[in-house]
Write a protein that holds these residues in place. Structure first.
Motif, PDB file in Angstrom:
ATOM      1  N   THR A 137      57.985 -42.580 -41.406  1.00  0.00           N
ATOM      2  CA  THR A 137      57.190 -42.298 -40.216  1.00  0.00           C
ATOM      3  C   THR A 137      56.049 -41.383 -40.627  1.00  0.00           C
ATOM      4  N   VAL A 138      55.107 -41.182 -39.728  1.00  0.00           N
ATOM      5  CA  VAL A 138      54.032 -40.219 -39.976  1.00  0.00           C
ATOM      6  C   VAL A 138      54.179 -39.078 -38.990  1.00  0.00           C
ATOM      7  N   ARG A 139      54.240 -37.869 -39.526  1.00  0.00           N
ATOM      8  CA  ARG A 139      54.359 -36.678 -38.692  1.00  0.00           C
ATOM      9  C   ARG A 139      53.084 -35.847 -38.759  1.00  0.00           C
ATOM     10  N   LEU A 140      52.698 -35.268 -37.645  1.00  0.00           N
ATOM     11  CA  LEU A 140      51.576 -34.333 -37.604  1.00  0.00           C
ATOM     12  C   LEU A 140      52.118 -32.936 -37.878  1.00  0.00           C
ATOM     13  N   LYS A 141      51.489 -32.227 -38.763  1.00  0.00           N
ATOM     14  CA  LYS A 141      51.936 -30.863 -39.066  1.00  0.00           C
ATOM     15  C   LYS A 141      51.816 -29.989 -37.821  1.00  0.00           C
ATOM     16  N   LYS A 142      52.785 -29.118 -37.646  1.00  0.00           N
ATOM     17  CA  LYS A 142      52.728 -28.230 -36.488  1.00  0.00           C
ATOM     18  C   LYS A 142      51.502 -27.316 -36.587  1.00  0.00           C
ATOM     19  N   PRO A 143      50.994 -26.881 -35.467  1.00  0.00           N
ATOM     20  CA  PRO A 143      49.777 -26.057 -35.480  1.00  0.00           C
ATOM     21  C   PRO A 143      50.022 -24.707 -36.155  1.00  0.00           C
ATOM     22  N   ASP A 144      48.929 -24.106 -36.595  1.00  0.00           N
ATOM     23  CA  ASP A 144      49.032 -22.771 -37.210  1.00  0.00           C
ATOM     24  C   ASP A 144      48.661 -21.674 -36.228  1.00  0.00           C
ATOM     25  N   HIS A 145      48.529 -22.068 -34.958  1.00  0.00           N
ATOM     26  CA  HIS A 145      48.202 -21.093 -33.907  1.00  0.00           C
ATOM     27  C   HIS A 145      48.814 -21.560 -32.591  1.00  0.00           C
ATOM     28  N   ASN A 146      48.865 -20.649 -31.639  1.00  0.00           N
ATOM     29  CA  ASN A 146      49.400 -21.019 -30.331  1.00  0.00           C
ATOM     30  C   ASN A 146      48.474 -22.007 -29.629  1.00  0.00           C
ATOM     31  N   ILE A 147      49.085 -22.942 -28.894  1.00  0.00           N
ATOM     32  CA  ILE A 147      48.319 -23.900 -28.092  1.00  0.00           C
ATOM     33  C   ILE A 147      48.330 -23.411 -26.647  1.00  0.00           C
TER      34      ILE A 147
END
Length: 433
Positions: A137-147
């Motif tokens: 599968t392809v995963r998006l890396k988690k953000p490095d800051h709050n959303i």
């Protein structure tokens, strides 16, 4: 641009219809177009013909739109942008099997903590990825800051990277997951405001993260509408509740105008109780919608439906009932004291035009009345008809009126015969056949 994005996986729910109606109203107020986006990427759950049924319902409610898109048609863009994210090291191939992921979930449950991906495949080298033949599968890396984002109804939200997680954007068959396809399509369609149910609140930070990762900076406003509750149980309306299905409500004889009126009314501040969508466009304010769940009361809908039937032009009502006679429309409105839906009124008319045999307890009287009426010529007034039947049967009192009502209406009770007769006098031959 606004969008209504239903999935063709089942009957349209009243919650979905409410979302569609609010999108329609706001699009008119903002003078922006409304797009219908059929979210059909989950092929296993799609039901053939449901997309057409959705569009038919929208047309029935006079919800107009600029175009219809099928999400699956954008597959090449979903895949192309996923490849872009992988090239930029913002997304990665994940070879973890379903079995492995289930084990991780079980461990999280035992520890009493939310399941999050452990990041194992994120650190794999390019060489390892190229030499691995297993499906991925392809995963998006988690953000490095709050959303962070602000909801028009619910206020400010702040999600930490842990809450967003490194989530899947392409499945093993390289079709997009819901959040990924939704985000890309909102970008491609230049959506300015998203109005949807509050069950999507947790999806919003993921969708914002996807767009930010793709370098899309346009801010999209969000409105997450409260769920609709069953007035009796106080719980969320479920698919088991007949009234949750728009198709069922239509089949039961509720007018689209009345259903729309009610869905705008509940959990809202309105200047009047009875109105049309066109009128609502003039005063509706999305920010005035209640933050708490709106209770769906079928009896209140019946009351509103009755009011909308009253407002109908008699000829229009007649045609809805299968006729083309203004008098039938007037007759139908006589029954609004005891009926509140088109289906219930139709049943009254069916009784009138049914073949009557005899009224129990008045067998001989019914026979005499029917025979006289079958030989009767046209009478302008009810009194003339009544006098004619009286003279030719020698019946009086209940022995006259009970069978006479039964032969003319098919039931023992209802509106006064003197009120009914002017609207059925042209059909006497058919009624007493």
């Amino acid at each position: 641009m606004l969008r209504f994005a239903p999935s063709p996986t089942g009957d349209m729910h009243i919650g979905n219809l409410r979302v569609a109606i609010f999108n329609y109203i706001v699009s008119k107020q903002l003078n922006e177009g409304l797009i219908i986006r059929i979210e059909d990427t989950d092929k296993a759950r799609n039901i053939e013909g449901k997309d057409k049924e959705i569009l038919e319902i929208l047309n029935l409610f006079s919800i107009d739109y600029v175009s219809v898109f099928y999400q699956s048609d954008n597959l090449k863009y979903h895949q192309k942008m996923a490849l872009q994210l992988m090239t930029q090291k913002k997304a990665f191939a994940c070879f973890c099997s379903d079995t492995k992921l289930e084990e991780l979930k079980e461990e999280s449950i035992k520890k009493g903590i939310p399941f999050r991906y452990d990041g194992f495949c994120e650190t794999l080298s390019d060489e390892t990825v190229l030499n691995t033949n297993a499906p991925f599968t392809v995963r998006l890396k988690k953000p490095d800051h709050n959303i962070k984002f602000t909801d028009v109804l619910k206020g400010d939200f702040d999600y930490a990277p842990f809450d967003v997680d490194s989530f899947i954007i392409l499945r093993q068959d390289k079709t997009p997951t819901y959040n990924y396809a939704c985000s890309v399509d909102d970008m491609l369609m230049d959506i300015s405001m998203v109005i949807r149910g509050e069950d999507h609140v947790s999806n919003t930070p993921k969708q914002i993260h996807i767009r930010e990762s793709l370098g899309y900076t346009k801010e999209i406003k969000y409105v997450h509408l409260p769920i609709i509750l069953n007035a009796q149980t106080g719980k969320k309306m479920s698919k088991r509740d007949d009234a949750s299905s728009v198709k069922w409500l239509i089949e039961q004889g509720f007018l689209p105008s009345a259903i729309a009126n009610y869905l705008v009314l509940i959990g809202n501040k309105t200047p009047t109780e009875i109105f049309t969508l066109e009128e609502a466009i003039k005063w509706f304010k999305i920010e005035n919608v209640s933050k708490s769940g709106a209770k769906f009361d079928i009896d209140k809908l019946r009351f509103i439906n009755r009011k909308h039937i009253e407002m109908l032009d008699e000829m229009r009502l007649s045609k809805i009932l299968g006729f083309a006679d203004e008098n039938i429309g007037k007759l139908a409105k006589l029954y609004l004291e005891e009926a509140s839906t088109i289906k219930e009124i139709k049943a009254k008319l069916d009784d009138i035009f049914s073949v009557k045999t005899t009224l129990e307890g008045f067998e001989e009287e019914s026979k005499k009345v029917k025979e006289v009426l079958q030989k009767t010529s046209y009478f302008e007034s009810y009194d003339d008809l009544k006098n004619h039947v009286t003279e030719n049967t020698a019946l009086k009192g209940k022995n006259l009126f009970k069978p006479l009502r039964y032969i003319l209406t098919g039931v023992e009770n209802g509106p006064n015969l003197a009120d009914i007769y002017p609207f059925i006098k042209n059909y006497i031959g058919e009624i007493v056949r």
